[in-house]
Scaffold this motif. Structure first.
Motif, PDB file in Angstrom:
ATOM      1  N   LEU A 129       0.837  -1.200   0.000  1.00  0.00           N
ATOM      2  CA  LEU A 129       0.000   0.000   0.000  1.00  0.00           C
ATOM      3  C   LEU A 129       0.870   1.248   0.000  1.00  0.00           C
ATOM      4  N   ALA A 130       0.643   2.105  -0.976  1.00  0.00           N
ATOM      5  CA  ALA A 130       1.383   3.369  -1.083  1.00  0.00           C
ATOM      6  C   ALA A 130       0.464   4.507  -0.640  1.00  0.00           C
ATOM      7  N   PHE A 131       1.054   5.512  -0.024  1.00  0.00           N
ATOM      8  CA  PHE A 131       0.284   6.649   0.471  1.00  0.00           C
ATOM      9  C   PHE A 131       0.613   7.959  -0.236  1.00  0.00           C
ATOM     10  N   VAL A 136       5.057   5.689  -5.840  1.00  0.00           N
ATOM     11  CA  VAL A 136       4.748   4.854  -7.016  1.00  0.00           C
ATOM     12  C   VAL A 136       5.377   5.402  -8.298  1.00  0.00           C
ATOM     13  N   ALA A 137       6.182   6.434  -8.173  1.00  0.00           N
ATOM     14  CA  ALA A 137       6.832   7.021  -9.352  1.00  0.00           C
ATOM     15  C   ALA A 137       7.677   5.962 -10.050  1.00  0.00           C
ATOM     16  N   GLY A 138       7.529   5.894 -11.356  1.00  0.00           N
ATOM     17  CA  GLY A 138       8.315   4.963 -12.157  1.00  0.00           C
ATOM     18  C   GLY A 138       7.738   3.562 -12.250  1.00  0.00           C
ATOM     19  N   LYS A 139       6.695   3.281 -11.514  1.00  0.00           N
ATOM     20  CA  LYS A 139       6.094   1.949 -11.549  1.00  0.00           C
ATOM     21  C   LYS A 139       5.115   1.852 -12.717  1.00  0.00           C
ATOM     22  N   THR A 140       4.886   0.628 -13.158  1.00  0.00           N
ATOM     23  CA  THR A 140       3.986   0.381 -14.280  1.00  0.00           C
ATOM     24  C   THR A 140       2.640  -0.110 -13.758  1.00  0.00           C
ATOM     25  N   ILE A 141       1.569   0.528 -14.233  1.00  0.00           N
ATOM     26  CA  ILE A 141       0.221   0.134 -13.806  1.00  0.00           C
ATOM     27  C   ILE A 141      -0.149  -1.184 -14.481  1.00  0.00           C
ATOM     28  N   GLU A 142      -0.588  -2.112 -13.674  1.00  0.00           N
ATOM     29  CA  GLU A 142      -1.041  -3.411 -14.183  1.00  0.00           C
ATOM     30  C   GLU A 142      -2.548  -3.417 -14.387  1.00  0.00           C
ATOM     31  N   PHE A 196       0.054  -1.958  -9.361  1.00  0.00           N
ATOM     32  CA  PHE A 196       1.280  -1.911 -10.143  1.00  0.00           C
ATOM     33  C   PHE A 196       1.846  -3.310 -10.322  1.00  0.00           C
ATOM     34  N   THR A 197       2.685  -3.466 -11.329  1.00  0.00           N
ATOM     35  CA  THR A 197       3.202  -4.790 -11.677  1.00  0.00           C
ATOM     36  C   THR A 197       4.021  -5.432 -10.560  1.00  0.00           C
ATOM     37  N   ASP A 198       4.551  -4.647  -9.632  1.00  0.00           N
ATOM     38  CA  ASP A 198       5.333  -5.215  -8.528  1.00  0.00           C
ATOM     39  C   ASP A 198       4.462  -5.595  -7.330  1.00  0.00           C
ATOM     40  N   GLY A 199       3.131  -5.451  -7.469  1.00  0.00           N
ATOM     41  CA  GLY A 199       2.228  -5.808  -6.380  1.00  0.00           C
ATOM     42  C   GLY A 199       1.891  -4.654  -5.456  1.00  0.00           C
TER      43      GLY A 199
END
Length: 135
Positions: free
Chosen positions: A21-23, A28-34, A50-53
């Motif tokens: 969980l990100a707040f 989440v910068a740089g992460k890819t939306i799944e 995001f792809t990393d869960g």
């Protein structure tokens, strides 16, 4: 009643520490939306997975012109290299809008002066005095 309160507090504490969980957007910068899972009870809100869960619950996208303009300015360092021509056009339109706003304000002030000259005869003298102060 106290048992219900304790159960809810325990549930909330667990949710706030749920793995991934990100707040903040920075997390989440740089992460890819799944995937994007809309919240059934809150139109416009969604859980972005995001792809990393990791995931974040995000409010409705507000595409009002003011926010889009602010977004274009805030993200300019990242976006302009990818979209240089649209930014040139955007800058031209922003300047045109500012110039039109300034002209409209001046016209409104002149109109107000003209409309009030009869009711306020001393207005001419006060304007002359103001102009002399500028020299």
């Amino acid at each position: 009643m106290e048992e219900k309160w304790k159960a809810n507090m325990e549930k909330v504490a667990f949710m706030k520490q749920f793995p991934g969980l990100a707040f903040s957007w920075e997390q989440v910068a740089g992460k890819t939306i799944e995937s994007v899972a809309p919240l059934p009870s809150k139109p416009g809100y969604a859980t972005l997975v995001f792809t990393d869960g990791s995931f974040i619950v995000a409010p409705a996208v507000d595409t009002q012109p003011r926010e889009v303009g602010e977004g274009l300015n805030a993200a300019r360092p990242s976006l302009e290299p990818k979209h240089p021509e649209p930014y040139k056009e955007y800058d031209r339109l922003v300047k045109r809008d500012k110039d039109a706003t300034r002209t409209a304000r001046a016209d409104k002030i002149i109109g107000a002066i003209r409309n009030n000259l009869e009711q306020i005869p001393e207005l001419k003298d006060r304007i002359r005095q103001l102009v002399k102060e500028w020299k």
